[in-house]
Design a protein around this motif. Structure first.
Motif, PDB file in Angstrom:
ATOM      1  N   GLN A  74       0.823  -1.211   0.000  1.00  0.00           N
ATOM      2  CA  GLN A  74       0.000   0.000   0.000  1.00  0.00           C
ATOM      3  C   GLN A  74       0.853   1.255   0.000  1.00  0.00           C
ATOM      4  O   GLN A  74       0.591   2.207  -0.750  1.00  0.00           O
ATOM      5  CB  GLN A  74      -0.938  -0.005   1.201  1.00  0.00           C
ATOM      6  CG  GLN A  74      -1.917   1.165   1.207  1.00  0.00           C
ATOM      7  CD  GLN A  74      -2.918   1.087   2.355  1.00  0.00           C
ATOM      8  OE1 GLN A  74      -2.855   0.195   3.196  1.00  0.00           O
ATOM      9  NE2 GLN A  74      -3.845   2.021   2.397  1.00  0.00           N
ATOM     10  N   GLY A  75       1.917   1.259   0.825  1.00  0.00           N
ATOM     11  CA  GLY A  75       2.776   2.421   0.890  1.00  0.00           C
ATOM     12  C   GLY A  75       3.549   2.643  -0.390  1.00  0.00           C
ATOM     13  O   GLY A  75       3.678   3.784  -0.868  1.00  0.00           O
ATOM     14  N   LEU A  76       4.095   1.566  -0.966  1.00  0.00           N
ATOM     15  CA  LEU A  76       4.858   1.697  -2.200  1.00  0.00           C
ATOM     16  C   LEU A  76       3.962   2.123  -3.353  1.00  0.00           C
ATOM     17  O   LEU A  76       4.352   2.943  -4.191  1.00  0.00           O
ATOM     18  CB  LEU A  76       5.566   0.382  -2.525  1.00  0.00           C
ATOM     19  CG  LEU A  76       6.469   0.379  -3.767  1.00  0.00           C
ATOM     20  CD1 LEU A  76       7.568   1.428  -3.642  1.00  0.00           C
ATOM     21  CD2 LEU A  76       7.077  -1.012  -3.980  1.00  0.00           C
ATOM     22  N   ALA A  77       2.743   1.586  -3.396  1.00  0.00           N
ATOM     23  CA  ALA A  77       1.815   1.952  -4.462  1.00  0.00           C
ATOM     24  C   ALA A  77       1.492   3.439  -4.424  1.00  0.00           C
ATOM     25  O   ALA A  77       1.420   4.109  -5.461  1.00  0.00           O
ATOM     26  CB  ALA A  77       0.539   1.128  -4.350  1.00  0.00           C
ATOM     27  N   LYS A  78       1.289   3.983  -3.239  1.00  0.00           N
ATOM     28  CA  LYS A  78       0.998   5.407  -3.100  1.00  0.00           C
ATOM     29  C   LYS A  78       2.226   6.247  -3.429  1.00  0.00           C
ATOM     30  O   LYS A  78       2.129   7.288  -4.086  1.00  0.00           O
ATOM     31  CB  LYS A  78       0.525   5.703  -1.681  1.00  0.00           C
ATOM     32  CG  LYS A  78       0.224   7.169  -1.413  1.00  0.00           C
ATOM     33  CD  LYS A  78      -0.236   7.373   0.029  1.00  0.00           C
ATOM     34  CE  LYS A  78      -0.487   8.851   0.315  1.00  0.00           C
ATOM     35  NZ  LYS A  78      -0.908   9.073   1.726  1.00  0.00           N
ATOM     36  N   LEU A  79       3.373   5.795  -2.981  1.00  0.00           N
ATOM     37  CA  LEU A  79       4.618   6.550  -3.121  1.00  0.00           C
ATOM     38  C   LEU A  79       5.086   6.644  -4.567  1.00  0.00           C
ATOM     39  O   LEU A  79       5.504   7.702  -5.036  1.00  0.00           O
ATOM     40  CB  LEU A  79       5.705   5.866  -2.282  1.00  0.00           C
ATOM     41  CG  LEU A  79       7.114   6.436  -2.323  1.00  0.00           C
ATOM     42  CD1 LEU A  79       7.162   7.719  -1.528  1.00  0.00           C
ATOM     43  CD2 LEU A  79       8.109   5.417  -1.765  1.00  0.00           C
ATOM     44  N   ALA A  80       5.030   5.502  -5.298  1.00  0.00           N
ATOM     45  CA  ALA A  80       5.663   5.411  -6.613  1.00  0.00           C
ATOM     46  C   ALA A  80       4.650   5.243  -7.729  1.00  0.00           C
ATOM     47  O   ALA A  80       4.979   4.703  -8.791  1.00  0.00           O
ATOM     48  CB  ALA A  80       6.650   4.238  -6.614  1.00  0.00           C
ATOM     49  N   GLN A  81       3.437   5.730  -7.515  1.00  0.00           N
ATOM     50  CA  GLN A  81       2.385   5.584  -8.518  1.00  0.00           C
ATOM     51  C   GLN A  81       2.787   6.249  -9.825  1.00  0.00           C
ATOM     52  O   GLN A  81       3.281   7.369  -9.850  1.00  0.00           O
ATOM     53  CB  GLN A  81       1.083   6.183  -8.005  1.00  0.00           C
ATOM     54  CG  GLN A  81      -0.107   5.963  -8.920  1.00  0.00           C
ATOM     55  CD  GLN A  81      -1.389   6.487  -8.321  1.00  0.00           C
ATOM     56  OE1 GLN A  81      -1.370   7.252  -7.371  1.00  0.00           O
ATOM     57  NE2 GLN A  81      -2.524   6.080  -8.882  1.00  0.00           N
ATOM     58  N   SER A  82       2.578   5.531 -10.931  1.00  0.00           N
ATOM     59  CA  SER A  82       2.943   6.031 -12.249  1.00  0.00           C
ATOM     60  C   SER A  82       1.820   5.734 -13.225  1.00  0.00           C
ATOM     61  O   SER A  82       1.165   4.684 -13.136  1.00  0.00           O
ATOM     62  CB  SER A  82       4.239   5.363 -12.727  1.00  0.00           C
ATOM     63  OG  SER A  82       4.488   5.663 -14.093  1.00  0.00           O
ATOM     64  N   SER A  83       1.596   6.633 -14.157  1.00  0.00           N
ATOM     65  CA  SER A  83       0.584   6.395 -15.180  1.00  0.00           C
ATOM     66  C   SER A  83       1.084   5.445 -16.257  1.00  0.00           C
ATOM     67  O   SER A  83       0.313   4.943 -17.070  1.00  0.00           O
ATOM     68  CB  SER A  83       0.186   7.727 -15.834  1.00  0.00           C
ATOM     69  OG  SER A  83       1.317   8.330 -16.457  1.00  0.00           O
ATOM     70  N   LYS A  84       2.395   5.172 -16.245  1.00  0.00           N
ATOM     71  CA  LYS A  84       3.013   4.392 -17.326  1.00  0.00           C
ATOM     72  C   LYS A  84       3.165   2.917 -16.985  1.00  0.00           C
ATOM     73  O   LYS A  84       3.065   2.051 -17.853  1.00  0.00           O
ATOM     74  CB  LYS A  84       4.384   4.986 -17.661  1.00  0.00           C
ATOM     75  CG  LYS A  84       5.054   4.374 -18.873  1.00  0.00           C
ATOM     76  CD  LYS A  84       6.306   5.129 -19.226  1.00  0.00           C
ATOM     77  CE  LYS A  84       6.939   4.565 -20.484  1.00  0.00           C
ATOM     78  NZ  LYS A  84       8.167   5.288 -20.860  1.00  0.00           N
ATOM     79  N   ASN A  85       3.443   2.605 -15.733  1.00  0.00           N
ATOM     80  CA  ASN A  85       3.702   1.222 -15.338  1.00  0.00           C
ATOM     81  C   ASN A  85       3.381   1.044 -13.862  1.00  0.00           C
ATOM     82  O   ASN A  85       3.057   2.011 -13.160  1.00  0.00           O
ATOM     83  CB  ASN A  85       5.162   0.836 -15.625  1.00  0.00           C
ATOM     84  CG  ASN A  85       6.169   1.864 -15.136  1.00  0.00           C
ATOM     85  OD1 ASN A  85       6.617   2.714 -15.909  1.00  0.00           O
ATOM     86  ND2 ASN A  85       6.532   1.814 -13.860  1.00  0.00           N
ATOM     87  N   LEU A  86       3.445  -0.171 -13.386  1.00  0.00           N
ATOM     88  CA  LEU A  86       3.226  -0.434 -11.969  1.00  0.00           C
ATOM     89  C   LEU A  86       4.252   0.297 -11.119  1.00  0.00           C
ATOM     90  O   LEU A  86       5.351   0.626 -11.588  1.00  0.00           O
ATOM     91  CB  LEU A  86       3.310  -1.941 -11.704  1.00  0.00           C
ATOM     92  CG  LEU A  86       2.161  -2.791 -12.260  1.00  0.00           C
ATOM     93  CD1 LEU A  86       2.469  -4.265 -12.067  1.00  0.00           C
ATOM     94  CD2 LEU A  86       0.843  -2.435 -11.602  1.00  0.00           C
ATOM     95  N   PRO A  87       3.926   0.588  -9.860  1.00  0.00           N
ATOM     96  CA  PRO A  87       4.862   1.334  -9.005  1.00  0.00           C
ATOM     97  C   PRO A  87       6.209   0.621  -8.881  1.00  0.00           C
ATOM     98  O   PRO A  87       6.275  -0.582  -8.612  1.00  0.00           O
ATOM     99  CB  PRO A  87       4.134   1.382  -7.661  1.00  0.00           C
ATOM    100  CG  PRO A  87       2.684   1.233  -8.000  1.00  0.00           C
ATOM    101  CD  PRO A  87       2.652   0.309  -9.172  1.00  0.00           C
ATOM    102  N   GLN A  88       7.285   1.394  -9.061  1.00  0.00           N
ATOM    103  CA  GLN A  88       8.640   0.868  -8.950  1.00  0.00           C
ATOM    104  C   GLN A  88       9.508   1.902  -8.248  1.00  0.00           C
ATOM    105  O   GLN A  88       9.387   3.105  -8.496  1.00  0.00           O
ATOM    106  CB  GLN A  88       9.237   0.561 -10.323  1.00  0.00           C
ATOM    107  CG  GLN A  88       8.471  -0.499 -11.100  1.00  0.00           C
ATOM    108  CD  GLN A  88       9.135  -0.868 -12.406  1.00  0.00           C
ATOM    109  OE1 GLN A  88       9.847  -0.083 -13.009  1.00  0.00           O
ATOM    110  NE2 GLN A  88       8.894  -2.094 -12.869  1.00  0.00           N
ATOM    111  N   ALA A  89      10.412   1.418  -7.387  1.00  0.00           N
ATOM    112  CA  ALA A  89      11.294   2.322  -6.651  1.00  0.00           C
ATOM    113  C   ALA A  89      12.663   1.681  -6.474  1.00  0.00           C
ATOM    114  O   ALA A  89      12.770   0.470  -6.234  1.00  0.00           O
ATOM    115  CB  ALA A  89      10.708   2.678  -5.286  1.00  0.00           C
ATOM    116  N   ALA A  90      13.700   2.493  -6.604  1.00  0.00           N
ATOM    117  CA  ALA A  90      15.078   2.059  -6.383  1.00  0.00           C
ATOM    118  C   ALA A  90      15.618   2.769  -5.154  1.00  0.00           C
ATOM    119  O   ALA A  90      15.488   3.994  -5.024  1.00  0.00           O
ATOM    120  CB  ALA A  90      15.942   2.377  -7.602  1.00  0.00           C
ATOM    121  N   VAL A  91      16.232   2.005  -4.244  1.00  0.00           N
ATOM    122  CA  VAL A  91      16.906   2.555  -3.068  1.00  0.00           C
ATOM    123  C   VAL A  91      18.373   2.188  -3.204  1.00  0.00           C
ATOM    124  O   VAL A  91      18.712   1.009  -3.361  1.00  0.00           O
ATOM    125  CB  VAL A  91      16.318   1.976  -1.764  1.00  0.00           C
ATOM    126  CG1 VAL A  91      17.045   2.554  -0.552  1.00  0.00           C
ATOM    127  CG2 VAL A  91      14.826   2.267  -1.679  1.00  0.00           C
TER     128      VAL A  91
END
Length: 280
Positions: free
Chosen positions: A171-188
């Motif tokens: 839920q947190g990642l989906a809200k944080l990295a929401q994109s109109s182009k693809n599923l939420p993705q994040a790099a740390v």
């Protein structure tokens, strides 16, 4: 009954049983999307690529959904379809985003990436830290969305310990990295000179997935550096996979070269470790 021949490629692998496993199906005709997704689910690796014998268009699927672009899938498809290339050799492949060049130099394949596009996150550093289970004081610089083919939230942190601490929930990642182009993705990631430690996350409504090797994520880090004032040319060595919290982990080594014209190339070693035929 229809037969689907496949190759198992270990991408970004310093040794044959390292790196990130990618399956490449090389078919006489391209199967339909439902069949491709069924095969990708059956193979149960991070990404499965499909290329027909009569076209250079590469389709990419995770076990759960189709992907518009994947650098590691393209590199794996190049190794599967041109295994005997030696020295300097270039190939053109097509994706849903257009044509892309892949170049072989010695034992490595390189993918020339799209020009990166960036945008700022609407979330504060505190919100980002909470969603990734990080200490807000550990975030370095300004988190940005970077798009080199897939749009991804890029978050630099100050140490490898901070990278290891990251623990996003769906839920947190989906809200944080929401994109109109693809599923939420994040790099740390963190940086020690030109050595980078990376963890890469994506999610659907129920699950967070962590990748053993993300070439597109590596390119996005280079795009973040360019947008943050890094002068070109420069090169990076990115290590990923060994930080995943599992009983068995694998090291991926992703190389990034940025030339004086700010063109980003992602590369690494590819090893074909097997193959076979699926019958449906």
């Amino acid at each position: 009954m229809t037969s689907y021949p496949f190759h198992l490629i270990n991408m970004f692998a310093e040794r044959r049983l390292g790196g990130n496993p990618v399956v490449v199906f090389t078919t006489a005709e391209m199967p339909d999307e439902q069949t491709r997704q069924t095969l990708a689910y059956q193979m149960a690796v991070a990404e499965t690529a499909f290329i027909s014998n009569t076209d250079t268009l590469v389709h990419v699927h995770s076990p759960q959904y189709a992907l518009p672009f994947s650098s590691q899938a393209l590199l794996s498809a190049a190794e599967a379809t041109h295994p005997n290339e030696i020295g300097l050799a270039a190939q053109v492949f097509k994706t849903h985003l257009g044509e892309t060049w892949l170049l072989r130099q010695g034992d490595r394949w390189w993918n020339q990436m799209n020009t990166p596009h960036t945008r700022q996150s609407i979330h504060s550093a505190l919100e980002i830290a909470e969603a990734l289970a990080l200490n807000p004081k550990d975030i370095v610089g300004r988190p940005l969305f970077v798009d080199c083919g897939l749009e991804q939230l890029i978050v630099q942190v100050k140490s490898q310990q901070s990278v290891l601490q990251a623990n996003p929930q769906p839920q947190g990642l989906a809200k944080l990295a929401q994109s109109s182009k693809n599923l939420p993705q994040a790099a740390v990631w963190c940086r020690d000179d030109n050595q980078i430690t990376l963890r890469f996350f994506s999610c659907d409504a129920f699950t967070v997935y962590e990748d053993f090797g993300s070439g597109t994520g590596a390119a996005s880090i280079a795009g973040w550096l360019l947008a943050s004032g890094q002068s070109a040319p420069f090169s990076l060595r990115i290590e990923q996979g060994h930080t995943i919290h599992r009983l068995v982990s694998r090291l991926s080594v992703i190389l990034v070269e940025v030339d004086e014209n700010r063109v980003i190339r992602v590369g690494g070693n590819a090893h074909r470790v097997g193959g076979g035929v699926i019958e449906l």
